[in-house]
Design an enzyme around this catalytic site. Sequence first.
Site, mmCIF file in Angstrom:
data_model
loop_
_atom_site.group_PDB
_atom_site.id
_atom_site.type_symbol
_atom_site.label_atom_id
_atom_site.label_comp_id
_atom_site.label_asym_id
_atom_site.label_seq_id
_atom_site.Cartn_x
_atom_site.Cartn_y
_atom_site.Cartn_z
ATOM 1 N N LYS A 71 0.823 -1.210 0.076
ATOM 2 C CA LYS A 71 0.109 -0.148 0.102
ATOM 3 C C LYS A 71 1.011 1.194 0.067
ATOM 4 O O LYS A 71 0.463 2.336 -0.264
ATOM 5 C CB LYS A 71 -0.832 -0.024 1.110
ATOM 6 C CG LYS A 71 -1.735 -1.136 1.215
ATOM 7 C CD LYS A 71 -3.212 -0.688 1.840
ATOM 8 C CE LYS A 71 -4.269 -1.768 1.755
ATOM 9 N NZ LYS A 71 -5.010 -2.016 2.924
ATOM 10 N N ARG A 72 2.089 1.187 0.255
ATOM 11 C CA ARG A 72 3.111 2.098 0.137
ATOM 12 C C ARG A 72 3.506 2.621 -1.051
ATOM 13 O O ARG A 72 3.612 2.120 -2.037
ATOM 14 C CB ARG A 72 4.282 1.956 0.976
ATOM 15 C CG ARG A 72 4.166 2.030 2.572
ATOM 16 C CD ARG A 72 4.866 1.265 3.373
ATOM 17 N NE ARG A 72 6.045 1.296 2.754
ATOM 18 C CZ ARG A 72 7.262 1.743 3.734
ATOM 19 N NH1 ARG A 72 7.158 2.090 4.676
ATOM 20 N NH2 ARG A 72 8.600 1.599 3.027
#
Length: 281
Positions: free
Chosen positions: A238-239
């Site tokens: 998700k980064r």
Amino acid sequence: MTVITRFAPSPTGRLHMGHAFSAICAHDHARARGGRFLLRIEDIDGTRSRPEHVATIVDDLRWLGLAWDGEVVFQSARLDRYAAALARLRAMGLLYRCYCTRAEIAGALSAPHGAVPVYPGTCRGAPTRDAPHCWRLDIAAAVARAGDLSWTDHGRVVANAALAQGDVVLARKDAPASYHLAVTVDDAAQGVTDVVRGRDLFTATHVHRVLQALLELPVPRWWHHDLLTGADGERLAKRHGAPTLAAMRAAGEDGLAVAARLRAGVGEALPFDDGRPSFAS
Ligand code: GLU
Ligand code: ZN
């Protein structure tokens, strides 16, 4: 029994450390048991899959020192199998056409933040019309037909909770199969005994278990490994800007050292038969 695992990336982008970790878990799980490790490219999404990503995935795995057994399997070459499974489920009366647009579905979803959004069943029982549609599984009917189910994750028995995902899509408007259908058909066809993949796919397994029962397929064991997180505790996937394996490779990093670092994170839990591993970030 020969243990067979697989790594099944979608060639829609570059792999990052989370993928590397998943591939290593599946690879080592098989190798530690004298088993086989397979590579399957999940490219049913013709609009988002790119051949250049396949080439990069192959290079990434080699860089990490991971060798797979046999030929690479491409889901795009197996669409007839998924169509046959779909036809079988249709004949059982468990599928219905859904005509909703993306916008309509988004508007109807009211899942609390973070929960899996569940399709409210708008088109269940709707009259058939001549319009683009996907096929959804009537999960309540499917569960009623399949009966009580359970499965094992890392030695623990998990009860069936298929309803948590709602009426999932099994064939899309633009693709003859969905992830759920293709993965279920292929894991069985390839004789996968141990499905090793990330915890983010845990709820999907409820659906896969129901499909296996309906299609009378063998039932593997699962190990949903923990997800690699960054130093800030957030999931790598998700980064934004998590370095890709390709970039690390291009920067001259040693893939075997990277793999060793990831393995050290699995630590004492190897060979994974009890207890869940914890990972260093
Ligand atoms: N193709 C899926 C992904 O890239 C993984 C499928 C699986 O391991 O079941 O997330
Ligand atoms: Zn609908």
